[in-house]
Design a protein around this motif. Structure first.
Motif, short mmCIF file in Angstrom:
data_model
loop_
_atom_site.label_atom_id
_atom_site.label_comp_id
_atom_site.label_asym_id
_atom_site.label_seq_id
_atom_site.Cartn_x
_atom_site.Cartn_y
_atom_site.Cartn_z
N THR A 11 0.83 -1.20 0.00
CA THR A 11 0.00 0.00 0.00
C THR A 11 0.87 1.26 0.00
O THR A 11 0.60 2.21 -0.73
CB THR A 11 -0.93 0.00 1.21
N GLU A 12 1.91 1.25 0.82
CA GLU A 12 2.83 2.39 0.84
C GLU A 12 3.53 2.54 -0.51
O GLU A 12 3.68 3.66 -1.04
CB GLU A 12 3.85 2.23 1.95
N ALA A 13 3.98 1.41 -1.07
CA ALA A 13 4.66 1.47 -2.37
C ALA A 13 3.74 2.05 -3.43
O ALA A 13 4.16 2.90 -4.24
CB ALA A 13 5.12 0.07 -2.77
N ALA A 14 2.48 1.62 -3.44
CA ALA A 14 1.52 2.14 -4.43
C ALA A 14 1.30 3.63 -4.23
O ALA A 14 1.16 4.38 -5.21
CB ALA A 14 0.21 1.38 -4.32
N ALA B 193 5.90 -3.42 -10.07
CA ALA B 193 4.80 -4.34 -9.80
C ALA B 193 5.07 -5.75 -10.28
O ALA B 193 4.34 -6.68 -9.92
CB ALA B 193 3.52 -3.81 -10.45
N VAL B 194 6.11 -5.95 -11.09
CA VAL B 194 6.44 -7.29 -11.57
C VAL B 194 6.68 -8.25 -10.41
O VAL B 194 6.36 -9.44 -10.50
CB VAL B 194 7.67 -7.22 -12.51
N LYS C 268 -0.68 -7.87 -5.87
CA LYS C 268 -0.74 -7.02 -4.68
C LYS C 268 -0.56 -5.54 -5.00
O LYS C 268 -1.18 -4.69 -4.36
CB LYS C 268 0.32 -7.46 -3.67
N LEU C 269 0.28 -5.24 -5.98
CA LEU C 269 0.64 -3.84 -6.22
C LEU C 269 -0.20 -3.18 -7.30
O LEU C 269 -0.58 -2.01 -7.17
CB LEU C 269 2.13 -3.74 -6.58
N VAL D 15 6.09 -13.76 -7.72
CA VAL D 15 5.00 -14.61 -8.17
C VAL D 15 5.41 -15.50 -9.32
O VAL D 15 5.00 -16.66 -9.41
CB VAL D 15 3.79 -13.75 -8.57
N PHE D 16 6.30 -15.01 -10.20
CA PHE D 16 6.68 -15.80 -11.35
C PHE D 16 7.49 -17.04 -10.93
O PHE D 16 7.40 -18.08 -11.56
CB PHE D 16 7.52 -14.95 -12.32
#
Length: 407
Positions: free
Chosen positions: A152-155, A176-177, A182-183, A382-383
């Motif tokens: 949330t902070e990063a966004a 966001a990769v 989440k992002l 995630v990848f």
């Protein structure tokens, strides 16, 4: 002792800039009057993107004018000092967080060099009060927050960079990769909030007209054929000055898009290969800022302040001799442009292309970080998770690898 010298350097730097702002003409080497004029236009419901006598064009999205409209009645110098102080504070916070997350093993001496060199390279944006100072601060803090999994902070930080200028949202997409599920939704929400905010404080018809004017400005802002002192400072300046070739705007835009796609592909590949969260984020920040400067859609000389922390971080890490030589050459070119900017007719040096060349020379160091530092992330991207799941499914259904691959 090295830390003390870095503190002294920054104290002198801030004092010098504050003194210049306090005792010089409000419009001298400052774009703050442009922002305040846009804020006053917003308050008076006038066209933000119409020319104002003796001022350059306002080039930011409407939401920036909304913010400055609350400051339009304050003295220009007061706003200028407060604006620069805010940007410097957030920049230093972001630089400190980047050092903590990505350069934790620096010796005190190298850490001092890191902060001093970052101060030198960010000086143009600090001096003239551009939004680039807050933009790079948002990019640094957003990347550092992502390294800790604070989505949330990063966004919020990366979305703020998009509020200031649209194209930094590309950096948000690169970051966001590491955690797209989440992002990306959070980043999209922040970006949409920036678009919607003007509608909450003004008549929708007026706001729509300003967005239309903004889009018209973006589509018509072509300085390709301008005089040398006004042409963009991206890679195309090298072609024009050294080879006498004027690269058409559509070609520059196509190259910019192609490079961005290439950078995104490389970042995704690093994630798929299991490079680790911090390595992928370091690659995103490094190549993202190189793209925003050397290949960006609106590159001016002061835009290269976006590279301040990336360049400083690139030279303080021990590297192979060839990579180190290239990196130092790039930093010297960027720093030389800063110092030349302290004297008249600095555009004569800028059009030689030291800044885009300096940015490009940082790429080997940015790429070498993929193999130079071990990943320390507890949670893979995630990848990597998807790759492991696919591998387990393949093993369960009995799909075997080719003989050559097993050997």
């Amino acid at each position: 002792m090295p830390a003390r010298w870095a503190v002294i350097f920054w104290a002198l730097l801030l004092a010098a800039v504050a003194g210049r702002v306090a005792f010089s003409n409000p419009g001298f080497q400052s774009v703050v009057p442009i922002y305040l004029a846009a804020g006053q236009k917003w308050a008076d419901r006038e066209d933000l993107y119409a020319r104002v006598y003796s001022l350059d064009l306002y080039r930011n999205p409407p939401v920036v004018a909304v913010g400055f409209s609350a400051l339009a009645d304050l003295p220009v110098k007061v706003v200028g000092l407060a604006w620069r102080g805010l940007g410097a504070g957030l920049f230093l916070l972001g630089a400190w967080r980047i050092r903590r997350e990505f350069l934790p093993d620096l010796s005190p001496a190298r850490a001092a060099v890191f902060f001093v060199l970052a101060g030198v390279l960010v000086l143009p944006a600090l001096n003239n009060g551009q939004t680039n100072l807050l933009l790079v601060a948002a990019a640094l803090n957003g990347t550092a927050a992502a390294a800790r999994g604070r989505w949330t902070e990063a966004a919020a930080w990366l979305g703020l960079a998009g509020w200031l200028k649209v194209y930094p949202l590309a950096l948000g997409a690169l970051v966001a990769v590491v955690a797209p599920w989440k992002l990306i939704p959070r980043l999209a929400a922040v970006a949409l909030a920036g678009i919607a905010l003007p509608f909450a404080v003004a008549d929708p018809e007026y706001v729509l007209s300003q967005y239309q004017s903004f889009l018209t400005y973006l589509s018509s802002d072509d300085r390709t054929l301008s005089e040398l002192k006004r042409i963009p400072r991206d890679w195309s300046v090298i072609a024009r000055t050294w080879f006498g070739t004027v690269v058409e705007a559509r070609v520059v835009q196509s190259v910019s898009l192609a490079v961005l796609v290439g950078v995104g592909t490389l970042v995704a590949w690093a994630a798929v290969r299991g490079a680790g969260r911090r390595k992928v984020l370091g690659l995103s920040l490094g190549l993202g800022t190189v793209w925003m400067t050397a290949f960006g859609p609106a590159t001016e000389s002061n835009t290269y302040s976006l590279l301040a922390v990336v360049a400083a971080g690139a030279v303080v890490v021990p590297r192979a001799p060839v990579v180190a030589a290239l990196t130092w050459s790039g930093v010297v070119l960027l720093a030389a442009t800063v110092f030349r900017g302290m004297f008249p007719a600095d555009w004569r040096f800028q059009v030689l292309g030291p800044q885009p060349l300096g940015a490009l020379l940082l790429i080997p160091a940015i790429l070498s970080d993929l193999v130079a530092r071990p990943a320390t992330d507890a949670r893979p991207p995630v990848f990597v998770v998807v790759g492991r799941i696919a591998s387990r499914i393949r093993d369960r259904v009995g799909v075997s690898r080719p003989v050559a691959a097993r050997q």
